[in-house]
Design a protein around this motif. Sequence first.
Motif: not given
Length: 142
Positions: A74-85
């Motif tokens: 997969l291609e990398d994407r921006e880091a998740d927020t704490d909630v998303q992670a």
Amino acid sequence: MASSKVGSIGEYIREQRTRAKISLRQLADVSGISNPYLSQIERGLRKPSAEILQQIAKGLRISAEALYVQAGFLEDREADTDVQAAVRADLLLTERQKQVLLDIYTSFLKENEATGVLGTDAAVHAESHQTGPESNGREEVG
């Protein structure tokens, strides 16, 4: 340069295993992968399939997506927020439930941005996470 990716995924797995403070043998047991094969992956001698990476991710209690990115699936994407992670890492939720929660979270951020509660950076950040590899409109069965 597939060989550099093979080595980097093995190094990444070893790093995650070390951080989790579990031995190679323990990871082999919890992931259902043989100890010698797991060792070969970590040393960059074998390229694991997506299925093997998923088993390793479950054993390490990390996102399979992180391993897929590291392996070049997969291609990398921006880091998740704490909630998303936190939502993505929750083992008690199905993939569909996770996506619904993430969609609701994104809609709240957009609403706040529209009413001026948040700056545009936060809304843009949230919108960039709305469409990830798991949100292709189809629910994965597995």
